[in-house]
Design a protein around this motif. Structure first.
Motif, PDB file in Angstrom:
ATOM      1  N   LEU A  57       0.814  -1.212   0.000  1.00  0.00           N
ATOM      2  CA  LEU A  57       0.000   0.000   0.000  1.00  0.00           C
ATOM      3  C   LEU A  57       0.852   1.268   0.000  1.00  0.00           C
ATOM      4  CD1 LEU A  57      -2.913  -1.112   2.331  1.00  0.00           C
ATOM      5  CD2 LEU A  57      -2.974  -0.766  -0.143  1.00  0.00           C
ATOM      6  N   THR A  58       2.011   1.219   0.614  1.00  0.00           N
ATOM      7  CA  THR A  58       2.926   2.360   0.567  1.00  0.00           C
ATOM      8  C   THR A  58       3.406   2.584  -0.863  1.00  0.00           C
ATOM      9  OG1 THR A  58       3.665   2.016   2.846  1.00  0.00           O
ATOM     10  CG2 THR A  58       5.123   3.302   1.414  1.00  0.00           C
ATOM     11  N   ALA A  59       3.807   1.510  -1.537  1.00  0.00           N
ATOM     12  CA  ALA A  59       4.275   1.625  -2.921  1.00  0.00           C
ATOM     13  C   ALA A  59       3.167   2.171  -3.828  1.00  0.00           C
ATOM     14  CB  ALA A  59       4.768   0.272  -3.430  1.00  0.00           C
ATOM     15  N   ILE A  60       1.960   1.657  -3.669  1.00  0.00           N
ATOM     16  CA  ILE A  60       0.832   2.139  -4.473  1.00  0.00           C
ATOM     17  C   ILE A  60       0.567   3.622  -4.189  1.00  0.00           C
ATOM     18  CG2 ILE A  60      -1.665   1.957  -4.818  1.00  0.00           C
ATOM     19  CD1 ILE A  60      -1.324  -1.106  -4.367  1.00  0.00           C
ATOM     20  N   GLY A  61       0.573   3.989  -2.924  1.00  0.00           N
ATOM     21  CA  GLY A  61       0.342   5.384  -2.546  1.00  0.00           C
ATOM     22  C   GLY A  61       1.399   6.318  -3.110  1.00  0.00           C
ATOM     23  N   LEU A  62       2.663   5.903  -3.045  1.00  0.00           N
ATOM     24  CA  LEU A  62       3.729   6.734  -3.596  1.00  0.00           C
ATOM     25  C   LEU A  62       3.592   6.884  -5.109  1.00  0.00           C
ATOM     26  CD1 LEU A  62       6.752   5.388  -1.529  1.00  0.00           C
ATOM     27  CD2 LEU A  62       5.711   7.660  -1.362  1.00  0.00           C
ATOM     28  N   TYR A  63       3.249   5.797  -5.767  1.00  0.00           N
ATOM     29  CA  TYR A  63       3.076   5.842  -7.221  1.00  0.00           C
ATOM     30  C   TYR A  63       1.929   6.784  -7.603  1.00  0.00           C
ATOM     31  CZ  TYR A  63       2.356   4.559 -12.050  1.00  0.00           C
ATOM     32  OH  TYR A  63       2.207   4.622 -13.402  1.00  0.00           O
ATOM     33  N   LEU A  64       0.791   6.616  -6.937  1.00  0.00           N
ATOM     34  CA  LEU A  64      -0.353   7.480  -7.231  1.00  0.00           C
ATOM     35  C   LEU A  64      -0.030   8.945  -6.949  1.00  0.00           C
ATOM     36  CD1 LEU A  64      -3.292   5.322  -5.832  1.00  0.00           C
ATOM     37  CD2 LEU A  64      -2.678   5.690  -8.235  1.00  0.00           C
ATOM     38  N   ASN A  65       0.685   9.181  -5.872  1.00  0.00           N
ATOM     39  CA  ASN A  65       1.048  10.546  -5.507  1.00  0.00           C
ATOM     40  C   ASN A  65       1.946  11.181  -6.570  1.00  0.00           C
ATOM     41  OD1 ASN A  65       0.925  12.729  -3.590  1.00  0.00           O
ATOM     42  ND2 ASN A  65       3.029  12.243  -3.031  1.00  0.00           N
ATOM     43  N   ARG A  67       2.407  10.088  -9.843  1.00  0.00           N
ATOM     44  CA  ARG A  67       2.003   9.982 -11.243  1.00  0.00           C
ATOM     45  C   ARG A  67       0.547  10.347 -11.535  1.00  0.00           C
ATOM     46  NH1 ARG A  67       6.973   9.296 -11.416  1.00  0.00           N
ATOM     47  NH2 ARG A  67       8.019   7.509 -12.318  1.00  0.00           N
ATOM     48  N   VAL A  68      -0.317  10.336 -10.529  1.00  0.00           N
ATOM     49  CA  VAL A  68      -1.744  10.538 -10.775  1.00  0.00           C
ATOM     50  C   VAL A  68      -2.276  11.810 -10.133  1.00  0.00           C
ATOM     51  CG1 VAL A  68      -4.038   9.542 -10.466  1.00  0.00           C
ATOM     52  CG2 VAL A  68      -2.105   8.045 -11.023  1.00  0.00           C
ATOM     53  N   LEU A  69      -1.967  12.021  -8.884  1.00  0.00           N
ATOM     54  CA  LEU A  69      -2.519  13.170  -8.163  1.00  0.00           C
ATOM     55  C   LEU A  69      -1.947  14.481  -8.683  1.00  0.00           C
ATOM     56  CD1 LEU A  69      -2.416  11.835  -4.494  1.00  0.00           C
ATOM     57  CD2 LEU A  69      -4.341  11.820  -6.089  1.00  0.00           C
ATOM     58  N   THR A  70      -2.803  15.461  -8.815  1.00  0.00           N
ATOM     59  CA  THR A  70      -2.333  16.767  -9.282  1.00  0.00           C
ATOM     60  C   THR A  70      -1.753  17.583  -8.126  1.00  0.00           C
ATOM     61  OG1 THR A  70      -4.579  17.635  -9.022  1.00  0.00           O
ATOM     62  CG2 THR A  70      -3.939  16.888 -11.217  1.00  0.00           C
ATOM     63  N   ILE A 128      13.380   3.262   5.791  1.00  0.00           N
ATOM     64  CA  ILE A 128      13.747   3.371   4.378  1.00  0.00           C
ATOM     65  C   ILE A 128      13.357   4.727   3.802  1.00  0.00           C
ATOM     66  CG2 ILE A 128      13.340   2.411   2.073  1.00  0.00           C
ATOM     67  CD1 ILE A 128      12.830  -0.309   3.486  1.00  0.00           C
ATOM     68  N   LYS A 129      12.206   5.241   4.236  1.00  0.00           N
ATOM     69  CA  LYS A 129      11.642   6.493   3.715  1.00  0.00           C
ATOM     70  C   LYS A 129      11.593   6.491   2.186  1.00  0.00           C
ATOM     71  CE  LYS A 129      13.027   9.510   7.554  1.00  0.00           C
ATOM     72  NZ  LYS A 129      12.384   8.788   8.525  1.00  0.00           N
ATOM     73  N   PRO A 130      10.863   5.508   1.617  1.00  0.00           N
ATOM     74  CA  PRO A 130      10.837   5.410   0.155  1.00  0.00           C
ATOM     75  C   PRO A 130      10.167   6.621  -0.486  1.00  0.00           C
ATOM     76  CG  PRO A 130       9.156   4.004   1.109  1.00  0.00           C
ATOM     77  CD  PRO A 130       9.966   4.551   2.249  1.00  0.00           C
ATOM     78  N   LYS A 131      10.592   6.915  -1.718  1.00  0.00           N
ATOM     79  CA  LYS A 131      10.010   8.041  -2.443  1.00  0.00           C
ATOM     80  C   LYS A 131      10.055   7.757  -3.931  1.00  0.00           C
ATOM     81  CE  LYS A 131      14.243  10.810  -2.690  1.00  0.00           C
ATOM     82  NZ  LYS A 131      15.231   9.894  -2.221  1.00  0.00           N
ATOM     83  N   ILE A 132       9.197   8.454  -4.638  1.00  0.00           N
ATOM     84  CA  ILE A 132       9.213   8.475  -6.097  1.00  0.00           C
ATOM     85  C   ILE A 132       9.279   9.935  -6.481  1.00  0.00           C
ATOM     86  CG2 ILE A 132       7.937   8.033  -8.216  1.00  0.00           C
ATOM     87  CD1 ILE A 132       6.624   5.679  -6.920  1.00  0.00           C
ATOM     88  N   ASP A 133      10.210  10.259  -7.347  1.00  0.00           N
ATOM     89  CA  ASP A 133      10.310  11.650  -7.797  1.00  0.00           C
ATOM     90  C   ASP A 133       9.145  11.978  -8.717  1.00  0.00           C
ATOM     91  OD1 ASP A 133      12.672  12.115  -6.397  1.00  0.00           O
ATOM     92  OD2 ASP A 133      13.851  11.209  -7.996  1.00  0.00           O
ATOM     93  N   VAL A 134       8.577  13.143  -8.524  1.00  0.00           N
ATOM     94  CA  VAL A 134       7.444  13.592  -9.329  1.00  0.00           C
ATOM     95  C   VAL A 134       7.964  13.969 -10.715  1.00  0.00           C
ATOM     96  CG1 VAL A 134       5.608  15.304  -9.532  1.00  0.00           C
ATOM     97  CG2 VAL A 134       6.246  14.412  -7.275  1.00  0.00           C
ATOM     98  N   VAL A 135       7.304  13.430 -11.732  1.00  0.00           N
ATOM     99  CA  VAL A 135       7.673  13.733 -13.120  1.00  0.00           C
ATOM    100  C   VAL A 135       6.862  14.927 -13.580  1.00  0.00           C
ATOM    101  CG1 VAL A 135       7.704  12.865 -15.479  1.00  0.00           C
ATOM    102  CG2 VAL A 135       8.171  11.320 -13.568  1.00  0.00           C
ATOM    103  N   THR A 136       7.557  15.934 -14.044  1.00  0.00           N
ATOM    104  CA  THR A 136       6.871  17.100 -14.575  1.00  0.00           C
ATOM    105  C   THR A 136       7.143  17.208 -16.066  1.00  0.00           C
ATOM    106  OG1 THR A 136       8.757  18.501 -14.011  1.00  0.00           O
ATOM    107  CG2 THR A 136       6.955  18.396 -12.419  1.00  0.00           C
TER     108      THR A 136
END
Length: 137
Positions: A57-65, A67-70, A128-136
Motif C-alpha cells: 500500500l505504501t508503494a501504491i500510494g507513492l506511485y499514485l502521488n 504519477r496521478v494526483l495533481t 527506508i523512507k521510500p520516495k518516487i520523484d514527481v515527473v513534470t
C-alpha cells in the motif's frame, strides 16, 4: 522507482519466508513440538500479511502521488495512510467482519501477530523512507 524496487525485494523475502513456514507447518503441527512453536507457526501468516500489506500500500500510494494526483501529499502521510489501510484490512479480517483473504477463524494470537506485522512494516517504511520523484512535463 529505485525505492519501489527496494520495497518489492523486501516483499519477496517475506513471501519466501511465508512459503517456507507454510511448507514446514504440517510437519511441526504433527510433531511433539512445544505448543508455543505451534501457536507461532499458525499465526505467522498474519504477521507476513501485516508487513506485506503495509509495503504494498505504501508503494501504491507513492506511485499514485507521483504519477496521478495533481496536488502532492507528504510522504509521511502516505506512510501513515498505508499502514492504517493495511490495519483496517487485516484486523477486520481477523474479527470476521469480512472473509476477503479466505475463511478465517478468530484467534487472538492472529490479531497480535497482525499488529506486530503492521508495526514492523511501518518501522521499515520509516527507516527506508521510500520516495518516487514527481515527473513534470
Amino acid at each position: 522507482m529505485k525505492d519501489i524496487s527496494k520495497l518489492a525485494r523486501i516483499q519477496m523475502i517475506f513471501i519466501l519466508l511465508f512459503a517456507f513456514f507454510k511448507f514446514i507447518r504440517p510437519t511441526v503441527l504433527a510433531s511433539n513440538a512445544p505448543e508455543i512453536f505451534k501457536i507461532i507457526l499458525l499465526s505467522l501468516p498474519n504477521f507476513f500479511e501485516g508487513v506485506i500489506g503495509t509495503l504494498v500500500l505504501t508503494a501504491i500510494g507513492l506511485y499514485l502521488n507521483a504519477r496521478v494526483l495533481t496536488k502532492q501529499i507528504k510522504r509521511q502521510l502516505i506512510y501513515i495512510m498505508a499502514t492504517i489501510l493495511a490495519a483496517i484490512y487485516v484486523i477486520t479480517q481477523e474479527l470476521k467482519i469480512h472473509n476477503l483473504g479466505g475463511n478465517n477463524v478468530f484467534d487472538i494470537n492472529d490479531i497480535i501477530f497482525s499488529i506486530i506485522g503492521l508495526a514492523v512494516g511501518f518501522t521499515m517504511i520509516m527507516i527506508i523512507k521510500p520516495k518516487i520523484d514527481v515527473v513534470t512535463d
